[in-house]
Design an enzyme around this catalytic site. Structure first.
Site, PDB file in Angstrom:
ATOM      1  N   LYS A   1       0.893  -1.170   0.000  1.00 24.33           N
ATOM      2  CA  LYS A   1       0.000   0.000   0.000  1.00 24.33           C
ATOM      3  C   LYS A   1       0.927   1.215   0.000  1.00 24.33           C
ATOM      4  O   LYS A   1       1.484   1.587   1.019  1.00 24.33           O
ATOM      5  CB  LYS A   1      -0.891  -0.005   1.252  1.00 24.33           C
ATOM      6  CG  LYS A   1      -2.162   0.837   1.162  1.00 24.33           C
ATOM      7  CD  LYS A   1      -1.990   2.299   0.826  1.00 24.33           C
ATOM      8  CE  LYS A   1      -1.565   3.153   2.008  1.00 24.33           C
ATOM      9  NZ  LYS A   1      -1.393   4.610   1.588  1.00 24.33           N
TER      10      LYS A   1
ATOM     11  N   GLU B   1      10.169   1.914  10.267  1.00 21.85           N
ATOM     12  CA  GLU B   1      11.161   2.959   9.979  1.00 21.85           C
ATOM     13  C   GLU B   1      10.437   4.276  10.182  1.00 21.85           C
ATOM     14  O   GLU B   1       9.585   4.639   9.385  1.00 21.85           O
ATOM     15  CB  GLU B   1      11.638   2.858   8.525  1.00 21.85           C
ATOM     16  CG  GLU B   1      12.443   1.628   8.197  1.00 21.85           C
ATOM     17  CD  GLU B   1      13.792   1.626   8.875  1.00 21.85           C
ATOM     18  OE1 GLU B   1      14.276   2.691   9.286  1.00 21.85           O
ATOM     19  OE2 GLU B   1      14.359   0.523   9.020  1.00 21.85           O
TER      20      GLU B   1
ATOM     21  N   CYS C   1      14.007  11.426   6.351  1.00 23.84           N
ATOM     22  CA  CYS C   1      13.866  11.095   7.772  1.00 23.84           C
ATOM     23  C   CYS C   1      15.219  11.123   8.477  1.00 23.84           C
ATOM     24  O   CYS C   1      15.294  11.409   9.661  1.00 23.84           O
ATOM     25  CB  CYS C   1      13.194   9.746   7.940  1.00 23.84           C
ATOM     26  SG  CYS C   1      13.891   8.467   6.911  1.00 23.84           S
TER      27      CYS C   1
ATOM     28  N   GLU D   1      10.084  16.477  14.474  1.00 28.48           N
ATOM     29  CA  GLU D   1      10.483  16.328  13.074  1.00 28.48           C
ATOM     30  C   GLU D   1       9.701  17.328  12.226  1.00 28.48           C
ATOM     31  O   GLU D   1       8.487  17.335  12.224  1.00 28.48           O
ATOM     32  CB  GLU D   1      10.180  14.898  12.611  1.00 28.48           C
ATOM     33  CG  GLU D   1      10.670  14.630  11.209  1.00 28.48           C
ATOM     34  CD  GLU D   1      10.553  13.159  10.818  1.00 28.48           C
ATOM     35  OE1 GLU D   1       9.475  12.569  10.986  1.00 28.48           O
ATOM     36  OE2 GLU D   1      11.553  12.605  10.336  1.00 28.48           O
TER      37      GLU D   1
HETATM   38  P1  NAP Z   1       2.197   8.811   7.348  1.00 30.74           P
HETATM   39  O1  NAP Z   1       0.787   9.234   7.524  1.00 30.74           O
HETATM   40  O2  NAP Z   1       2.869   8.109   8.465  1.00 30.74           O
HETATM   41  O3  NAP Z   1       2.256   7.939   6.009  1.00 30.74           O
HETATM   42  C1  NAP Z   1       3.050   6.815   5.742  1.00 30.74           C
HETATM   43  C2  NAP Z   1       2.226   5.717   5.098  1.00 30.74           C
HETATM   44  O4  NAP Z   1       1.308   5.174   6.051  1.00 30.74           O
HETATM   45  C3  NAP Z   1       1.374   6.172   3.919  1.00 30.74           C
HETATM   46  O5  NAP Z   1       1.253   5.137   2.983  1.00 30.74           O
HETATM   47  C4  NAP Z   1       0.039   6.430   4.613  1.00 30.74           C
HETATM   48  O6  NAP Z   1      -1.049   6.484   3.742  1.00 30.74           O
HETATM   49  C5  NAP Z   1      -0.022   5.255   5.553  1.00 30.74           C
HETATM   50  N1  NAP Z   1      -0.944   5.427   6.669  1.00 30.74           N
HETATM   51  C6  NAP Z   1      -1.418   6.580   7.210  1.00 30.74           C
HETATM   52  N2  NAP Z   1      -2.241   6.309   8.228  1.00 30.74           N
HETATM   53  C7  NAP Z   1      -2.320   4.969   8.347  1.00 30.74           C
HETATM   54  C8  NAP Z   1      -3.011   4.084   9.216  1.00 30.74           C
HETATM   55  N3  NAP Z   1      -3.803   4.542  10.183  1.00 30.74           N
HETATM   56  N4  NAP Z   1      -2.841   2.750   9.045  1.00 30.74           N
HETATM   57  C9  NAP Z   1      -2.045   2.286   8.091  1.00 30.74           C
HETATM   58  N5  NAP Z   1      -1.368   3.063   7.236  1.00 30.74           N
HETATM   59  C10 NAP Z   1      -1.489   4.400   7.362  1.00 30.74           C
HETATM   60  O7  NAP Z   1       3.065  10.047   6.973  1.00 30.74           O
HETATM   61  P2  NAP Z   1       2.573  11.352   6.183  1.00 30.74           P
HETATM   62  O8  NAP Z   1       1.189  11.772   6.600  1.00 30.74           O
HETATM   63  O9  NAP Z   1       2.756  11.083   4.766  1.00 30.74           O
HETATM   64  O10 NAP Z   1       3.634  12.417   6.704  1.00 30.74           O
HETATM   65  C11 NAP Z   1       3.477  13.000   7.995  1.00 30.74           C
HETATM   66  C12 NAP Z   1       4.792  13.142   8.697  1.00 30.74           C
HETATM   67  O11 NAP Z   1       5.422  11.867   8.825  1.00 30.74           O
HETATM   68  C13 NAP Z   1       5.844  13.959   7.982  1.00 30.74           C
HETATM   69  O12 NAP Z   1       5.709  15.315   8.209  1.00 30.74           O
HETATM   70  C14 NAP Z   1       7.119  13.414   8.556  1.00 30.74           C
HETATM   71  O13 NAP Z   1       7.398  14.017   9.776  1.00 30.74           O
HETATM   72  C15 NAP Z   1       6.811  11.970   8.774  1.00 30.74           C
HETATM   73  N6  NAP Z   1       7.332  11.098   7.689  1.00 30.74           N
HETATM   74  C16 NAP Z   1       8.406  10.343   7.938  1.00 30.74           C
HETATM   75  C17 NAP Z   1       8.916   9.524   6.949  1.00 30.74           C
HETATM   76  C18 NAP Z   1      10.105   8.668   7.168  1.00 30.74           C
HETATM   77  O14 NAP Z   1      10.723   8.224   6.207  1.00 30.74           O
HETATM   78  N7  NAP Z   1      10.477   8.360   8.389  1.00 30.74           N
HETATM   79  C19 NAP Z   1       8.308   9.481   5.691  1.00 30.74           C
HETATM   80  C20 NAP Z   1       7.186  10.260   5.454  1.00 30.74           C
HETATM   81  C21 NAP Z   1       6.704  11.051   6.468  1.00 30.74           C
HETATM   82  P3  NAP Z   1      -1.451   7.931   3.143  1.00 30.74           P
HETATM   83  O15 NAP Z   1      -0.456   8.217   2.114  1.00 30.74           O
HETATM   84  O16 NAP Z   1      -2.822   7.754   2.604  1.00 30.74           O
HETATM   85  O17 NAP Z   1      -1.406   8.921   4.288  1.00 30.74           O
END
Ligand code: NAP
Ligand code: MG
Length: 462
Positions: free
Chosen positions: A170, A245, A279, A369
């Site tokens: 996904k 991660e 990250c 972050e």
């Molecule tokens: P996120 O919500 O954690 O998204 C990561 C993945 O998880 C996406 O595929 C997302 O789908 C999915 N997801 C979201 N909610 C979920 C749930 N309840 N159950 C299962 N899967 C779920 O991150 P984001 O909203 O894209 O970014 C928010 C913040 O996360 C950023 O500002 C940053 O601080 C952090 N981030 C960290 C990394 C890293 O590499 N460590 C990468 C991206 C973001 P959707 O795409 O539909 O939301």
């Protein structure tokens, strides 16, 4: 950009169970460039069934043969390098040269490394009167973010396939097109039907359904710590293997003996890369009081040079979030020396390369972050103070140490609570284990350590 209106399940593109779609937007000009289906629990269920059906055959395929299939996948990705770069540029907004060099080439390298590792890994060992078998975990649910969209897919799918697992992916809602391109590549490479399956959709719907599905043996997630915590809880309740991660707030520690110019310019480049959406970025620069003013001046001048080169952030929400952090930093007493919260362009999700000086360890911008092109410069009094500041967050993903003497830098790095440390600008190694201490995650990706995550052991006694 080509967008499929189906899911890749069981070796074919199939119509989705529902009718909702997700718009894909170019963050440079805010134009809609495509639509993909928004998967539901029914799509996830179909994909997990396909992955389960394919598992016995794939797990029984000799590792060297699995390696050859991953090698074919690597070759398809390499042949489609330009298309990958253009797709990532279109949906993530990164400048094309960076998309080629990083977003396309890195996953090609990682796929190549697993083609080799599958063939050479020790899947069986002798321990006294036992033979220990390292066997695949089973069906893997992979959930990936948008910031390195193809790399994060390959860093999960390639080792999982090398281990003999089958996968349901996904991908992030913001970058589904490169995930669909990856599914095409999987097909073209001759990966057997059901070994890899793709369901596009929203995290709270499709992601949640995948993490919670009974037919999934392991969940591998990259993204925010907040979502990771929930996925870890779901997996824990079901006694599933989980790899996380998560976020980071890494320290770039400039020791007094370091080459200040090099440490600061490389440090700023590290933070600005990918518009700060990394990250493992060194978002806190720690400088000794005696060099502090000089470092701040240099960091501000270096950051200003990125103003024209920087791509946008991925979406409006991330842009607003990052601007909010800059405002909060200033409100809490940080001194703005480059960039700022104002929009640098009329269209697109751009944020100016920003440097905040006089940041103290307790400030929000020193703890959370930000995920944008924002560097905080902190002052330390002595080495113990630097170590306290470096280790003083809930995260521990990466970091850097600079010193005139390599041994001095290594001695400091040994005391850092973090999964990766670059010594005097050491290069990224795509075979070295990557992952976090503390709340930056559970488990490791890349190389042999990344492969071991997808294995469990069975001991036979003789
Ligand atoms: P996120 O919500 O954690 O998204 C990561 C993945 O998880 C996406 O595929 C997302 O789908 C999915 N997801 C979201 N909610 C979920 C749930 N309840 N159950 C299962 N899967 C779920 O991150 P984001 O909203 O894209 O970014 C928010 C913040 O996360 C950023 O500002 C940053 O601080 C952090 N981030 C960290 C990394 C890293 O590499 N460590 C990468 C991206 C973001 P959707 O795409 O539909 O939301
Ligand atoms: Mg999200």
């Amino acid at each position: 950009m080509k967008a499929h209106d189906g899911m890749y399940i069981g070796g074919a593109w199939r119509p989705p169970a529902g009718t909702d779609t997700i718009e894909v937007v170019d963050p440079v000009d805010e134009r809609v460039i495509g639509r993909v289906p928004a998967g539901t629990a029914a799509d996830i269920d179909a994909a997990v069934h396909a992955a389960r059906a394919a598992l016995p055959g794939w797990a029984a395929t000799p590792p060297a043969e699995r390696g050859a299939v991953i090698g074919a996948l690597r070759d398809v990705l390499a042949a489609r390098r330009e298309e990958i770069a253009e797709t990532v540029t279109a949906e993530l907004g990164t400048p094309l040269p960076f998309s080629r060099k990083v977003h396309a080439d890195l996953p090609i390298t990682v796929a190549g490394s697993y083609a080799e590792l599958a063939a050479t890994h020790t899947f069986e060992e002798r321990v006294g009167n036992s033979t220990v078998l390292h066997e695949r975990i089973g069906v893997v649910g992979a959930i990936t973010p948008w910031n390195y969209p193809l790399h994060q897919i390959v860093a999960k799918v390639a080792p999982a396939l090398a281990a003999g697992c089958t996968v349901v992916l996904k991908p992030a809602e913001d970058t589904p097109l490169v995930a669909q391109l990856f599914a095409e590549a999987v097909h073209e490479a001759g990966v057997p039907a059901g070994v890899f399956n793709l369901v596009t959709g929203l995290g709270v719907v499709a992601g949640q359904a995948l993490a919670a599905h009974d037919g999934v043996d392991m969940v591998s997630f990259t993204g925010s710590t907040a979502v990771g915590r929930g996925i870890g809880a779901t997996a824990g309740a079901a006694i599933k293997r989980v790899a996380l991660e998560l976020g980071g707030k890494s320290a770039n520690v400039v020791l007094p003996s370091a080459d200040l110019t090099k440490a600061v310019t490389v440090g700023v480049a590290n933070v600005m890369s990918n518009s700060g959406q990394t990250c493992s970025a060194w978002t806190r620069m720690l400088v000794h009081a005696s060099h502090y003013d000089e470092a701040v001046e240099l960091a501000a001048a270096t950051a200003a040079k990125y103003a024209e080169r920087l791509g946008p952030l991925v979406n409006a929400r991330q842009r607003d979030r990052v601007r909010g952090y800059i405002e909060k930093g200033i409100a809490e007493g940080a001194r703005l020396v480059a960039g700022g919260p104002e929009s640098p362009r009329e269209k697109g999700y751009f944020v100016s390369p920003t440097v905040l000086a006089d940041v103290t360890p307790g400030m929000t911008v020193a703890q959370e972050e930000i995920f944008g092109p924002v560097l905080s410069v902190l002052r330390y009094e002595d080495e113990e103070d630097a170590l306290r500041i470096a280790n003083g967050t809930v995260y521990g993903l990466a970091g850097a140490v600079w010193a005139a003497d390599e041994a001095e830098a290594v001695a400091f790095a040994r005391r850092m609570d973090t999964g990766q440390v670059d010594i005097n600008g050491g290069r990224f190694n795509p075979r070295a284990p990557f992952g976090g201490y503390k709340q930056s995650g559970v488990g490791r990706e890349l190389g042999a350590h990344g492969l071991a995550e997808y294995l469990q052991t069975k001991s036979l006694q003789f």
